[in-house]
Design a protein around this motif. Structure first.
Motif, mmCIF file in Angstrom:
data_model
loop_
_atom_site.group_PDB
_atom_site.id
_atom_site.type_symbol
_atom_site.label_atom_id
_atom_site.label_comp_id
_atom_site.label_asym_id
_atom_site.label_seq_id
_atom_site.Cartn_x
_atom_site.Cartn_y
_atom_site.Cartn_z
ATOM 1 N N ALA A 2 -8.756 -2.379 4.066
ATOM 2 C CA ALA A 2 -7.318 -2.658 4.055
ATOM 3 C C ALA A 2 -6.863 -3.279 5.372
ATOM 4 O O ALA A 2 -7.543 -3.181 6.397
ATOM 5 C CB ALA A 2 -6.558 -1.368 3.808
ATOM 6 N N ASN A 3 -5.710 -3.891 5.318
ATOM 7 C CA ASN A 3 -5.087 -4.402 6.540
ATOM 8 C C ASN A 3 -4.650 -3.214 7.384
ATOM 9 O O ASN A 3 -4.343 -2.145 6.858
ATOM 10 C CB ASN A 3 -3.879 -5.265 6.185
ATOM 11 N N SER A 24 4.065 -2.684 3.577
ATOM 12 C CA SER A 24 4.132 -3.200 2.216
ATOM 13 C C SER A 24 4.551 -4.674 2.194
ATOM 14 O O SER A 24 3.955 -5.489 1.479
ATOM 15 C CB SER A 24 5.108 -2.345 1.402
ATOM 16 N N ASP A 27 1.741 -6.811 3.664
ATOM 17 C CA ASP A 27 0.645 -6.890 2.687
ATOM 18 C C ASP A 27 0.982 -7.898 1.585
ATOM 19 O O ASP A 27 0.122 -8.675 1.161
ATOM 20 C CB ASP A 27 0.359 -5.526 2.057
ATOM 21 N N LEU A 28 2.236 -7.882 1.119
ATOM 22 C CA LEU A 28 2.649 -8.823 0.080
ATOM 23 C C LEU A 28 2.479 -10.266 0.562
ATOM 24 O O LEU A 28 1.945 -11.102 -0.166
ATOM 25 C CB LEU A 28 4.109 -8.571 -0.321
ATOM 26 N N LEU A 30 0.476 -11.436 2.903
ATOM 27 C CA LEU A 30 -0.951 -11.760 3.006
ATOM 28 C C LEU A 30 -1.573 -11.984 1.630
ATOM 29 O O LEU A 30 -2.319 -12.945 1.423
ATOM 30 C CB LEU A 30 -1.693 -10.657 3.762
ATOM 31 N N ARG A 31 -1.252 -11.129 0.696
ATOM 32 C CA ARG A 31 -1.785 -11.247 -0.666
ATOM 33 C C ARG A 31 -1.309 -12.556 -1.308
ATOM 34 O O ARG A 31 -2.101 -13.304 -1.885
ATOM 35 C CB ARG A 31 -1.336 -10.037 -1.479
ATOM 36 N N GLN A 32 -0.024 -12.853 -1.210
ATOM 37 C CA GLN A 32 0.533 -14.061 -1.820
ATOM 38 C C GLN A 32 0.035 -15.343 -1.149
ATOM 39 O O GLN A 32 0.011 -16.399 -1.771
ATOM 40 C CB GLN A 32 2.066 -14.019 -1.805
ATOM 41 N N GLY A 34 -2.977 -15.623 -0.237
ATOM 42 C CA GLY A 34 -4.390 -15.714 -0.588
ATOM 43 C C GLY A 34 -5.340 -15.256 0.497
ATOM 44 O O GLY A 34 -6.515 -15.621 0.496
ATOM 45 N N ASP A 36 -7.808 -12.908 1.907
ATOM 46 C CA ASP A 36 -8.633 -11.806 1.416
ATOM 47 C C ASP A 36 -9.397 -11.110 2.530
ATOM 48 O O ASP A 36 -10.072 -10.119 2.304
ATOM 49 C CB ASP A 36 -9.578 -12.275 0.310
#
Length: 177
Positions: A2-3, A24, A27-28, A30-32, A34, A36
Motif C-alpha cells: 500500500a501507499n 483516501s 489513494d484515489l 494515484l489509482r485514477q 494509473g 501501480d
C-alpha cells in the motif's frame, strides 16, 4: 504493498481534513492516474507563517499561499526497481489561508482543502499550470478527480488564472498554487 503517508499537523494548527480522508483522497488520485507502484507522500498541515517561510524559500514569493508541492521522485522513473516504492514528495497545506480563500470562491473550507490536496497530488505527478495549455489539461483532470471525492457541496470548475499574478519564481520541484 500500500501507499504510505506521513501526515503531520503543526502544533496549534487545526486541520480541515483528517488523516484518513487525506489518505483516501490521495489513494484515489494515484489509482485514477494509473499509478501501480507503492508511493510515499508527506502531507503537512501548517500555519500561515510557516507556509510563508516555505513559499519565500522554495518559490521566491514573500507571502503565504494555500498549498506548496515539493516533488521528489516520479512513479515512472526508470531508475526505480520494479516494485520499489516511489518517494513522491511533500504537500504542505495552510488551513487558515485555505479557509479565507474558500469564502472568496464560494466553497467550504474542507472542500477547498480537498481541491487543493488533489491539486498538490497532481503537481507531484508532473502536472503543471505555468502555460495555458498545461493549465487546461491540469484543470480538466482536477475537475474529474474532485468530482469523484465526497465533498460538502458541488465544487464548480476552478481555473488557475487567479494565481498567475503571484510573482512566483520558477523553482524546479517546487510549486504553489
Amino acid at each position: 504493498m500500500a501507499n504510505t503517508y506521513d501526515y503531520v499537523v503543526q502544533s496549534g494548527v487545526e486541520p480541515l481534513l483528517d488523516a484518513d480522508e487525506v489518505r483516501s483522497d490521495c489513494d484515489l488520485v494515484l489509482r485514477q492516474e494509473g499509478v501501480d507502484r507503492p508511493c510515499m507522500v508527506s502531507v503537512s498541515i501548517v500555519s500561515d507563517e510557516r507556509i510563508h517561510q516555505l513559499n519565500r524559500t522554495w518559490r521566491g514569493v514573500d507571502r503565504p499561499t494555500d498549498v506548496i508541492s515539493l516533488e521528489c521522485e516520479r512513479p515512472d522513473d526508470p531508475e526505480l526497481a520494479p516494485g520499489e516504492p516511489c518517494e513522491l514528495g511533500d504537500i504542505v497545506l495552510a488551513p487558515a489561508y485555505i479557509a479565507r480563500q474558500a469564502q472568496r470562491f464560494g466553497t467550504t473550507p474542507a472542500d477547498e482543502c480537498r481541491l487543493l490536496l488533489v491539486h498538490g497530488m497532481l503537481h507531484l505527478l508532473g502536472y503543471d499550470h505555468l502555460q495555458d495549455d498545461e493549465a487546461q489539461i491540469m484543470e480538466k483532470r482536477e475537475d474529474e478527480l474532485v468530482a469523484m471525492i465526497k465533498t460538502d457541496a458541488h465544487i464548480s470548475h476552478v481555473t488557475f488564472t487567479r494565481h498567475l499574478d503571484d510573482g512566483a519564481a520558477a523553482v524546479p520541484g517546487a510549486d504553489g498554487r
